[in-house]
Design a protein around this motif. Structure first.
Motif, short mmCIF file in Angstrom:
data_model
loop_
_atom_site.label_atom_id
_atom_site.label_comp_id
_atom_site.label_asym_id
_atom_site.label_seq_id
_atom_site.Cartn_x
_atom_site.Cartn_y
_atom_site.Cartn_z
N ARG A 1 -11.09 9.43 0.40
CA ARG A 1 -10.82 10.71 -0.29
C ARG A 1 -9.82 11.55 0.49
NH1 ARG A 1 -13.94 12.34 -4.57
NH2 ARG A 1 -15.95 11.31 -4.89
N ALA A 2 -9.98 11.60 1.81
CA ALA A 2 -9.08 12.42 2.64
C ALA A 2 -7.65 11.92 2.53
CB ALA A 2 -9.56 12.38 4.09
N GLY B 1 -4.48 -5.24 2.60
CA GLY B 1 -3.28 -4.84 1.87
C GLY B 1 -3.36 -3.48 1.23
N LEU B 2 -4.33 -2.64 1.66
CA LEU B 2 -4.49 -1.31 1.06
C LEU B 2 -3.54 -0.29 1.67
CD1 LEU B 2 -7.20 -2.70 0.19
CD2 LEU B 2 -8.25 -0.45 0.37
N VAL B 3 -3.39 -0.33 3.00
CA VAL B 3 -2.58 0.66 3.70
C VAL B 3 -1.78 0.00 4.82
CG1 VAL B 3 -4.25 2.52 3.27
CG2 VAL B 3 -4.32 1.26 5.43
N ASN B 4 -0.73 0.68 5.22
CA ASN B 4 -0.06 0.41 6.49
C ASN B 4 -0.19 1.66 7.33
OD1 ASN B 4 0.79 -2.21 6.08
ND2 ASN B 4 2.82 -1.65 5.30
N SER B 5 -0.49 1.49 8.60
CA SER B 5 -0.59 2.67 9.46
C SER B 5 0.06 2.35 10.80
CB SER B 5 -2.05 3.08 9.68
OG SER B 5 -2.79 2.04 10.27
N GLY B 6 0.82 3.32 11.28
CA GLY B 6 1.48 3.18 12.57
C GLY B 6 1.36 4.47 13.33
N ARG B 7 2.26 4.71 14.24
CA ARG B 7 2.20 5.92 15.05
C ARG B 7 2.47 7.14 14.18
NH1 ARG B 7 5.45 9.29 18.04
NH2 ARG B 7 4.50 10.10 19.96
N LYS B 8 1.41 7.91 13.91
CA LYS B 8 1.48 9.14 13.14
C LYS B 8 1.98 8.93 11.71
CE LYS B 8 2.11 12.31 17.05
NZ LYS B 8 2.89 13.47 17.56
N ARG C 1 -0.56 1.32 0.16
CA ARG C 1 0.07 0.21 -0.55
C ARG C 1 -0.63 -0.11 -1.86
NH1 ARG C 1 0.81 -4.86 3.09
NH2 ARG C 1 2.15 -5.38 1.30
N SER C 2 -1.93 0.15 -1.93
CA SER C 2 -2.69 -0.12 -3.15
C SER C 2 -3.46 1.14 -3.53
CB SER C 2 -3.66 -1.29 -2.93
OG SER C 2 -4.43 -1.52 -4.10
N LEU C 3 -2.80 1.99 -4.33
CA LEU C 3 -3.40 3.27 -4.70
C LEU C 3 -4.67 3.06 -5.53
CD1 LEU C 3 -3.01 6.34 -4.52
CD2 LEU C 3 -1.73 6.20 -6.67
N ASP C 4 -4.64 2.14 -6.46
CA ASP C 4 -5.80 1.91 -7.32
C ASP C 4 -7.03 1.49 -6.51
OD1 ASP C 4 -4.32 2.55 -9.54
OD2 ASP C 4 -3.94 0.48 -10.14
N GLU C 5 -6.83 0.63 -5.53
CA GLU C 5 -7.96 0.18 -4.72
C GLU C 5 -8.51 1.31 -3.86
OE1 GLU C 5 -10.82 -2.52 -3.19
OE2 GLU C 5 -9.58 -2.45 -5.00
N LEU C 6 -7.62 2.16 -3.36
CA LEU C 6 -8.08 3.29 -2.55
C LEU C 6 -8.85 4.28 -3.42
CD1 LEU C 6 -7.86 4.02 0.45
CD2 LEU C 6 -6.02 5.58 -0.15
N ILE C 7 -8.40 4.50 -4.65
CA ILE C 7 -9.12 5.36 -5.58
C ILE C 7 -10.51 4.79 -5.84
CG2 ILE C 7 -9.20 6.17 -7.97
CD1 ILE C 7 -6.13 6.39 -7.84
N ARG C 8 -10.60 3.47 -5.99
CA ARG C 8 -11.89 2.83 -6.23
C ARG C 8 -12.84 3.08 -5.05
NH1 ARG C 8 -14.95 -1.16 -4.98
NH2 ARG C 8 -13.50 -1.95 -3.39
N LEU C 9 -12.33 2.98 -3.84
CA LEU C 9 -13.16 3.25 -2.66
C LEU C 9 -13.59 4.71 -2.62
CD1 LEU C 9 -11.27 1.24 0.11
CD2 LEU C 9 -13.49 0.69 -0.90
#
Length: 247
Positions: free
Chosen positions: A157-158, A207-214, A219-227
């Protein structure tokens, strides 16, 4: 920064859109332009609330230290937003600290002019009232989330709120357009850096997100919404119900 340049910067903001050029000049008469470097503080928690502000460029982070010493990231401020409006809530001191997460420009007015300022600018007053209401609603939502939702759901959600606030499309997905750390996410969701790091690593593998320094890119908005919506259970009729955890 000249009055003319200031006018050109704010005349298209929703806060000031209804004002004539003469009214813009009047509104800017006592304004001060402030350039903030990354990490600079606009004001600190407990400081006398002697000014209110509008963000013109960049992004700011609002943090609060609880009575037991825990730091909480309350929210982020985007360009065009009014902030530091303790006067509107009849508070004499700022309830939180606000700092720049990247180079930013703000306009500041003396709090002593708040009542006169909103009297001469009904659209600004309306937006300020909406801002106060939205922040109260956000606070209630966060209390509910902390009380009823699992950590993975809160973190999803955040991130979605940040994407909605300032997401920018890239070749990889939708990137939060300002620096954001895993510690920031932890402070927003009432969990630990270790937990956020573990979740983001799992989501990256899926394959939902990529995260690096700050940086965080969805990458998968629909899957993140489902979570974010939470787990599903089946009713007696076989229809899925979201957000209910089986006992």
């Amino acid at each position: 920064m000249s009055s003319l340049l200031n006018r050109s910067l704010i005349k298209n903001l929703d806060l000031f859109r209804s004002l004539s050029e003469a009214e813009l000049d009047q509104a800017l008469k006592s304004a001060q332009s402030i350039l903030l470097q990354e990490g600079s503080t606009v004001f600190t928690q407990g400081e006398a609330a002697d000014r209110f502000f509008v963000l013109l460029h960049g992004h700011l982070k609002v943090v609060q230290v609880t009575p037991d010493g825990e730091q909480v990231t309350v929210r982020y401020v985007s360009p065009g937003e009014v902030f530091g409006i303790a006067r509107a809530m009849r508070r004499s001191h700022y309830p939180a600290t606000t700092l720049a997460v990247q180079e930013s420009i703000v306009l500041a007015w003396p709090s002593s002019e708040w009542d006169q300022f909103i009297a001469g600018n009904p659209q600004f007053a309306f937006n300020a009232l909406q801002t106060v209401g939205q922040r109260l609603q956000d606070a209630h939502s966060r209390i509910r989330e902390l009380s009823t939702e699992e950590v993975e759901q809160r973190v999803a959600r955040a991130i979605l709120r940040l994407v909605d606030q300032s997401g920018a499309k890239t070749s990889e997905g939708i990137e939060i357009s300002f620096p954001i750390t895993r510690q920031d996410i932890a402070e927003m969701t009432g969990t630990t850096l270790h937990t956020v790091s573990r979740l983001l690593s799992q989501w990256k593998d899926r394959g939902l997100v990529n995260s690096g320094r700050k940086r965080i890119t969805v990458r998968s908005l629909d899957e993140l919404i489902r979570l974010a919506e939470g787990p599903q259970i089946q009713t007696d009729q076989g229809d899925p119900v979201r957000g209910v955890t089986p006992s």
